[in-house]
Enzyme design. Structure first.
Site, mmCIF file in Angstrom:
data_model
loop_
_atom_site.group_PDB
_atom_site.id
_atom_site.type_symbol
_atom_site.label_atom_id
_atom_site.label_comp_id
_atom_site.label_asym_id
_atom_site.label_seq_id
_atom_site.Cartn_x
_atom_site.Cartn_y
_atom_site.Cartn_z
ATOM 1 N N CYS A 1 13.728 10.530 6.625
ATOM 2 C CA CYS A 1 13.775 9.999 7.994
ATOM 3 C C CYS A 1 15.125 10.256 8.653
ATOM 4 C CB CYS A 1 13.451 8.512 7.985
ATOM 5 S SG CYS A 1 14.416 7.591 6.784
ATOM 6 N N LYS A 43 0.849 -1.194 0.000
ATOM 7 C CA LYS A 43 0.000 0.000 0.000
ATOM 8 C C LYS A 43 0.875 1.231 0.000
ATOM 9 C CE LYS A 43 -1.803 2.764 2.851
ATOM 10 N NZ LYS A 43 -1.753 3.997 2.034
ATOM 11 N N GLU A 90 10.579 0.878 10.132
ATOM 12 C CA GLU A 90 11.598 1.909 9.899
ATOM 13 C C GLU A 90 10.899 3.238 10.120
ATOM 14 O OE1 GLU A 90 13.392 4.770 8.668
ATOM 15 O OE2 GLU A 90 13.340 4.028 6.595
ATOM 16 N N GLU A 113 10.423 15.543 15.422
ATOM 17 C CA GLU A 113 10.733 15.380 13.989
ATOM 18 C C GLU A 113 9.903 16.407 13.212
ATOM 19 O OE1 GLU A 113 9.360 11.765 11.865
ATOM 20 O OE2 GLU A 113 11.373 11.697 11.016
HETATM 21 P P1 NAI Z 1 2.299 8.037 8.178
HETATM 22 O O1 NAI Z 1 3.353 7.334 8.926
HETATM 23 O O2 NAI Z 1 0.987 8.197 8.840
HETATM 24 O O3 NAI Z 1 2.068 7.290 6.768
HETATM 25 C C1 NAI Z 1 2.956 6.345 6.203
HETATM 26 C C2 NAI Z 1 2.138 5.240 5.547
HETATM 27 O O4 NAI Z 1 1.349 4.592 6.538
HETATM 28 C C3 NAI Z 1 1.162 5.732 4.482
HETATM 29 O O5 NAI Z 1 1.073 4.781 3.439
HETATM 30 C C4 NAI Z 1 -0.152 5.783 5.248
HETATM 31 O O6 NAI Z 1 -1.271 5.650 4.416
HETATM 32 C C5 NAI Z 1 -0.020 4.580 6.158
HETATM 33 N N1 NAI Z 1 -0.856 4.628 7.366
HETATM 34 C C6 NAI Z 1 -1.272 5.722 8.049
HETATM 35 N N2 NAI Z 1 -2.017 5.344 9.108
HETATM 36 C C7 NAI Z 1 -2.074 3.990 9.085
HETATM 37 C C8 NAI Z 1 -2.692 3.009 9.924
HETATM 38 N N3 NAI Z 1 -3.420 3.346 10.993
HETATM 39 N N4 NAI Z 1 -2.528 1.709 9.631
HETATM 40 C C9 NAI Z 1 -1.776 1.343 8.569
HETATM 41 N N5 NAI Z 1 -1.191 2.209 7.735
HETATM 42 C C10 NAI Z 1 -1.324 3.519 7.998
HETATM 43 O O7 NAI Z 1 2.872 9.424 7.714
HETATM 44 P P2 NAI Z 1 2.136 10.654 6.996
HETATM 45 O O8 NAI Z 1 0.722 10.738 7.447
HETATM 46 O O9 NAI Z 1 2.372 10.536 5.551
HETATM 47 O O10 NAI Z 1 2.963 11.880 7.580
HETATM 48 C C11 NAI Z 1 2.768 12.334 8.903
HETATM 49 C C12 NAI Z 1 4.058 12.695 9.574
HETATM 50 O O11 NAI Z 1 4.815 11.518 9.795
HETATM 51 C C13 NAI Z 1 4.974 13.585 8.772
HETATM 52 O O12 NAI Z 1 4.692 14.915 8.998
HETATM 53 C C14 NAI Z 1 6.337 13.210 9.287
HETATM 54 O O13 NAI Z 1 6.647 13.965 10.426
HETATM 55 C C15 NAI Z 1 6.202 11.766 9.668
HETATM 56 N N6 NAI Z 1 6.749 10.848 8.659
HETATM 57 C C16 NAI Z 1 7.958 10.303 8.876
HETATM 58 C C17 NAI Z 1 8.524 9.456 7.948
HETATM 59 C C18 NAI Z 1 9.860 8.885 8.177
HETATM 60 O O14 NAI Z 1 10.388 8.188 7.286
HETATM 61 N N7 NAI Z 1 10.478 9.136 9.294
HETATM 62 C C19 NAI Z 1 7.837 9.125 6.684
HETATM 63 C C20 NAI Z 1 6.533 9.727 6.562
HETATM 64 C C21 NAI Z 1 6.042 10.554 7.528
#
Ligand code: NAI
Ligand code: MG
Length: 498
Positions: A300, A191, A266, A401
């Site tokens: 990240c 996904k 990760e 972050e």
């Molecule tokens: P997120 O971690 O919520 O999303 C990443 C993935 O997880 C997306 O495909 C999303 O659809 C999925 N997801 C979200 N909620 C889920 C759930 N309950 N169950 C299963 N899958 C789920 O990150 P998002 O919403 O894109 O960004 C939010 C914040 O997270 C950003 O502002 C940033 O600070 C942080 N972030 C950090 C990352 C990293 O690599 N450290 C990567 C992405 C976001």
């Protein structure tokens, strides 16, 4: 980089507002509900395409297809067969590399020079895992019970893997999740992020062209709360690999408890980069800047806590400021762009919120932090690269972050002090140190609590080198030979020979 093609022209041929179906059991399908999600170009706000808003029933169909393939046709592939498939995927992705990179850039904003520059790593990853596919083996173990008993182990694929990825590197993240699954004989339901779903759809079709049987790789587009949550809890998914925020990682770990899934996480970071007083300042400045500004901070491993020795602080900040001011902000598809937009309006506003907090809590904004003005930036989520000086450990911008182009400079006096402060974070993804003293380098590396530590450099990631976090940055490694172990189970076999 001089381009031999017009990226805007390719972008036009790829996406012009059309519907891009998801990919289940080798077929292009809409969501069973018929609902869609709009996909926009973060640099212009323009609608690029729509994708299906996959829900529970779509994930269930994809998992069922992955299970059938796992037990059916895919199980007949020998390691050599899987190796050949992986090598063919590398070839077709290499052939279409420009298109894949234009798609990524259009979808999530990262400058094309950066997406294109990942070629060796991403294509190399496929070839690395192709090599690993024929190197898997169990062990013959001499047991002490009886010489008439033979005991050995076999290594078997865990089964159906659910992969959930964020928007900041769709191509690299897809390959990092799918390639080890293919090498070990697992099947996948991936996904992508609702913010950047387009390139993974393209990759799945290239994999089909390369000979991946139907059902082995499935892509379900949709939101995290709907499609993502179902995949994380699905009773017939054996393993989940996730990259994204720590908050969502915790939700996924909880969702996996019911059928005790194997999980690789990760997650986020607040990584320290330490510039010692003996550092080569002119080498360290561009590295420290791009440790955050690469990908506009949406990475990240961003080295967002920049510890600088007090003796060299003024010179360092001045040079860092000049470097930041020299970076060209723009559309990722435009020639010469160094810094693209943030992924969406919410993310841009979140980062602006951190900048306001930094000021309110007493940090000094040296440069940047505003929205650039002009017609080129209309409709996009652009932010000027920011530097805060006089940051203290307690400030919000030094703890959370930010995921945006914001560097916090924190002065330090002794190595003992800075290592303690660098480790005083819930995260443990990455760290860096700049010094010309070998002893200082070794002692500091030893004390830093992080999954990756770079000395006199930053950012390097290679398929052969393990990558992954400690503490709240997650668990499990991607890359290296240990990566594949996470996609395998061990079976112990006993045979009575007399
Ligand atoms: P997120 O971690 O919520 O999303 C990443 C993935 O997880 C997306 O495909 C999303 O659809 C999925 N997801 C979200 N909620 C889920 C759930 N309950 N169950 C299963 N899958 C789920 O990150 P998002 O919403 O894109 O960004 C939010 C914040 O997270 C950003 O502002 C940033 O600070 C942080 N972030 C950090 C990352 C990293 O690599 N450290 C990567 C992405 C976001
Ligand atoms: Mg989210």
């Amino acid at each position: 980089m001089t381009l031999t093609f017009d990226p805007h022209e390719i972008a036009e041929t790829l996406y012009h507002g059309q519907f891009c179906p998801m990919f289940i059991d080798g077929k292009d399908v809409p969501a069973l509900s018929g609902e869609v999600i709009d996909v926009v170009d973060p640099a212009s706000g323009r609608a690029l395409a729509t994708v299906p808003r996959g829900g529970v029933e779509d994930v269930d169909a994809a998992v069922a297809a992955a299970r059938r393939a796992f037990e059916g046709e895919w199980s007949k592939f020998t390691p050599y067969d899987r190796q050949e498939v992986l090598l063919r995927i590398a070839d077709v992705m290499e052939r279409d590399w420009e298109k894949l990179c234009v798609s990524d850039t259009a979808d999530m904003g990262l400058p094309l020079t950066r997406t294109m520059g990942n070629k060796r790593r991403v294509i190399g990853m496929l070839r690395f895992y192709a090599g690993q596919a024929t190197a898997l083996h169990g062990d013959y173990i001499e047991n002490s019970i009886s010489q008439s008993m033979v005991s050995f182990t076999t290594r078997e694929p865990v089964g159906v893997v659910g992969a959930i990825i964020p928007w900041n590197a769709p191509t690299a993240a897809s390959i990092w999740k799918i390639a080890p699954a293919l090498a070990t004989g697992c099947t996948v339901v991936l996904k992508p992020s609702e913010d950047a779903p387009l390139t993974p759809l393209m990759i799945a079709r290239l994999m089909q062209e390369a000979g991946v049987p139907d059902g082995v790789v499935n892509i379900v587009t949709g939101t995290g709360r709907e499609a993502g949550a179902r995949l994380a809890e699905h009773p017939d998914v054996n393993k989940v690999v996730f990259t994204g925020s720590t908050a969502t990682g915790k939700t996924i770990a909880r969702a996996g408890v019911e059928n005790l899934k194997r999980i690789t996480l990760e997650l986020g970071g607040k990584s320290p980069l330490i510039i010692c007083k003996d550092a080569d300042i002119d080498k360290a400045v561009p590295v420290a800047a791009m440790a955050v500004y690469a990908h506009s901070g949406q990475i990240c491993i961003a080295g967002s806590r920049l510890f600088v020795a007090r003796e060299i602080q003024d010179e360092f900040i001045e040079k860092l400021r000049d470097f930041a001011r020299g970076l060209k902000i723009g559309h990722g598809l435009d020639d010469g762009t160094d810094l693209g937009p943030l992924i969406n309006r919410v993310q841009a506003e979140k980062v602006e919120g951190y900048i306001a907090k930094g000021k309110a809590e007493g940090a000094r904004l040296v440069t940047g932090g505003a929205r650039p003005e002009g017609a080129d930036y209309a409709g996009g989520n652009f932010l000027e690269p920011a530097i805060f000086a006089d940051v203290t450990d307690e400030m919000t911008i030094a703890r959370e972050e930010i995921f945006g182009p914001v560097i916090s400079v924190l002065p330090f006096d002794t190595m003992e002090e800075v290592v303690t402060r660098a480790n005083a974070t819930p995260y443990g993804l990455a760290a860096g140190v700049f010094t010309r003293d070998l002893g200082t380098a070794h002692r500091t590396v030893k004390k830093l609590k992080a999954g990756s530590v770079w000395v006199n450099m930053y950012h390097a990631i290679d398929p052969a080198v393990p990558f992954g976090g400690l503490k709240m940055s997650g668990y499990g490694k991607e890359g290296g030979v240990e990566h594949l172990q996470a996609y395998l189970d061990t079976k112990a076999v006993w045979i009575q020979t007399e």
